[in-house]
Design a protein around this motif. Structure first.
Motif, mmCIF file in Angstrom:
data_model
loop_
_atom_site.group_PDB
_atom_site.id
_atom_site.type_symbol
_atom_site.label_atom_id
_atom_site.label_comp_id
_atom_site.label_asym_id
_atom_site.label_seq_id
_atom_site.Cartn_x
_atom_site.Cartn_y
_atom_site.Cartn_z
ATOM 1 N N LEU A 189 0.804 -1.211 0.000
ATOM 2 C CA LEU A 189 0.000 0.000 0.000
ATOM 3 C C LEU A 189 0.845 1.274 0.000
ATOM 4 N N ILE A 190 1.984 1.258 -0.683
ATOM 5 C CA ILE A 190 2.825 2.451 -0.729
ATOM 6 C C ILE A 190 2.070 3.554 -1.467
ATOM 7 N N PRO A 191 1.729 4.659 -0.793
ATOM 8 C CA PRO A 191 0.902 5.719 -1.415
ATOM 9 C C PRO A 191 1.732 6.666 -2.272
ATOM 10 N N ASN A 192 2.271 6.143 -3.365
ATOM 11 C CA ASN A 192 3.147 6.921 -4.226
ATOM 12 C C ASN A 192 2.357 7.698 -5.269
ATOM 13 N N CYS A 193 2.474 9.007 -5.252
ATOM 14 C CA CYS A 193 1.837 9.838 -6.284
ATOM 15 C C CYS A 193 2.885 10.573 -7.101
ATOM 16 N N GLY A 194 4.105 10.041 -7.120
ATOM 17 C CA GLY A 194 5.182 10.675 -7.870
ATOM 18 C C GLY A 194 4.976 10.564 -9.361
ATOM 19 N N ASP A 195 5.424 11.585 -10.099
ATOM 20 C CA ASP A 195 5.231 11.558 -11.543
ATOM 21 C C ASP A 195 6.355 10.773 -12.211
ATOM 22 N N MET A 196 6.037 10.183 -13.346
ATOM 23 C CA MET A 196 6.979 9.332 -14.049
ATOM 24 C C MET A 196 8.033 10.124 -14.829
ATOM 25 N N SER A 197 7.891 11.446 -14.861
ATOM 26 C CA SER A 197 8.932 12.234 -15.517
ATOM 27 C C SER A 197 10.156 12.362 -14.623
ATOM 28 N N CYS A 198 9.976 12.182 -13.325
ATOM 29 C CA CYS A 198 11.057 12.242 -12.336
ATOM 30 C C CYS A 198 11.727 13.606 -12.258
ATOM 31 N N CYS A 199 11.074 14.636 -12.837
ATOM 32 C CA CYS A 199 11.679 15.968 -12.801
ATOM 33 C C CYS A 199 10.639 17.061 -12.584
ATOM 34 N N GLY A 200 9.399 16.671 -12.300
ATOM 35 C CA GLY A 200 8.366 17.650 -12.044
ATOM 36 C C GLY A 200 7.909 18.405 -13.273
ATOM 37 N N ALA A 201 8.112 17.835 -14.457
ATOM 38 C CA ALA A 201 7.723 18.520 -15.697
ATOM 39 C C ALA A 201 6.215 18.711 -15.766
ATOM 40 N N LYS A 202 5.784 19.878 -16.206
ATOM 41 C CA LYS A 202 4.368 20.204 -16.327
ATOM 42 C C LYS A 202 3.854 20.048 -17.755
ATOM 43 N N SER A 203 4.752 19.719 -18.670
ATOM 44 C CA SER A 203 4.353 19.511 -20.067
ATOM 45 C C SER A 203 5.398 18.637 -20.724
ATOM 46 N N ALA A 204 5.040 18.059 -21.859
ATOM 47 C CA ALA A 204 5.991 17.250 -22.601
ATOM 48 C C ALA A 204 7.176 18.103 -23.054
ATOM 49 N N GLU A 205 6.903 19.343 -23.433
ATOM 50 C CA GLU A 205 7.971 20.227 -23.881
ATOM 51 C C GLU A 205 8.981 20.476 -22.757
ATOM 52 N N GLU A 206 8.463 20.709 -21.561
ATOM 53 C CA GLU A 206 9.354 20.939 -20.426
ATOM 54 C C GLU A 206 10.159 19.685 -20.113
ATOM 55 N N PHE A 207 9.526 18.526 -20.205
ATOM 56 C CA PHE A 207 10.207 17.261 -19.931
ATOM 57 C C PHE A 207 11.398 17.071 -20.866
ATOM 58 N N TYR A 208 11.173 17.244 -22.160
ATOM 59 C CA TYR A 208 12.263 17.026 -23.109
ATOM 60 C C TYR A 208 13.320 18.118 -23.020
ATOM 61 N N GLU A 209 12.919 19.307 -22.628
ATOM 62 C CA GLU A 209 13.901 20.374 -22.401
ATOM 63 C C GLU A 209 14.826 20.002 -21.247
#
Length: 286
Positions: free
Chosen positions: A195-215
């Protein structure tokens, strides 16, 4: 079988196995480690890495999580490894993991790249996903947990198993052994480990958009290998290619006959490829 040691960091205890010696450090963190996984093999001849296999907070003999508040455990697990290295006076290290075990590596690559000598991301990639909700997505999370704990019949059906077609006797034997071992690991878990309550995002960098992720990917200075099965439905090869194309100097290695978890089925191959990459990044040309 390496003994399990405990490192007390004050607010959390991290269980780990240590294999090998010297200053050629390699760290990995997972919620479980299968016998003779590629991370363990790298600490044994013919390889010469000083390996630390760290059990993620929440699992095994590491501190368990009983607070039901959803948190970004992808970040927490990454920070735990940074603190682990600092506590053991490890100035820099190689990192590799399988699937969920890569999350900590990505966090470190984005936030503390100076700690990484190189990163081999095996059977998984950081990904930006639209509309990521707050529901926990930790591997092994079960809503019907009370029906699962200690229930061999149910847990056996969820244990590690590769479905990809093969007639190779070595792969089939390893597949059966991994399935049996993972079933026993699940049988030994406490209720809170499901029951690990993990809500972490899969980008691992807090990206708010695909553009930010790839940047952000484009600014990772760490020598990075993406090692994937061509049949992987979770870390699709076309997505892995885009990640590898974005990180400066990254390498992409795919095996058509493997799927998600291919490194656990062929750990000797994964260990060989990681070692070759780690050695080749010395003096690499960008």
């Amino acid at each position: 079988m390496p003994e399990i040691k405990i490192l007390d960091l004050g607010d959390v205890q991290l269980a780990y196995k240590e294999i090998g010696s010297g200053d050629k450090y390699l760290i990995s963190t997972q919620n479980f480690f299968l016998t003779d996984c590629h991370m363990e093999l790298l600490g044994k001849p013919p390889y010469d890495y000083h390996c630390f296999l760290v059990y993620m907070r929440g699992y095994g003999q590491s501190s368990h999580i009983t607070d039901p508040t959803p948190r970004d455990y992808n970040t927490i697990w990454g920070e735990d490894i940074i603190r682990f290295a600092e506590a053991l006076n490890i100035p820099s290290f190689y990192y590799t993991g399988v699937s969920h075990g890569n999350l900590a590596g990505w966090h470190i690559a984005f936030n503390r790249p100076e700690l990484l000598r190189a990163f081999a991301c095996v059977d998984g990639i950081a990904q930006y996903r639209e509309n990521q909700g707050p529901l926990p997505r930790t591997p092994g999370y079960y809503a019907d947990v009370d029906a699962m704990v200690g229930n061999y019949e149910k847990l056996e059906k969820t244990a590690w198993m590769e479905p990809w077609p093969t007639e190779n006797p070595q792969r089939l034997a390893r597949r059966a052994a991994n399935h049996a071992e993972h079933t026993q690991i699940l049988m030994g878990r406490k209720r809170e480990e499901f029951l690990i309550p993990n809500c972490g995002d899969m980008s691992c960098c807090g990206a708010k958009s695909a553009e930010e992720f790839y940047e952000k990917l484009s600014k990772i200075p760490v020598p990075t290998l993406i090692w994937e099965g061509g049949l992987d439905p979770l870390a699709k090869v076309e997505d892995a290619l885009k990640v590898a194309q974005t990180i400066p100097g990254a390498s992409l290695l795919t095996y058509q006959h493997l799927g998600h978890g291919g490194a656990d089925e062929c750990p000797e191959m994964a260990a060989r490829d990681c070692d070759r990459f780690f050695r080749d990044v010395e003096g690499r040309i960008l």
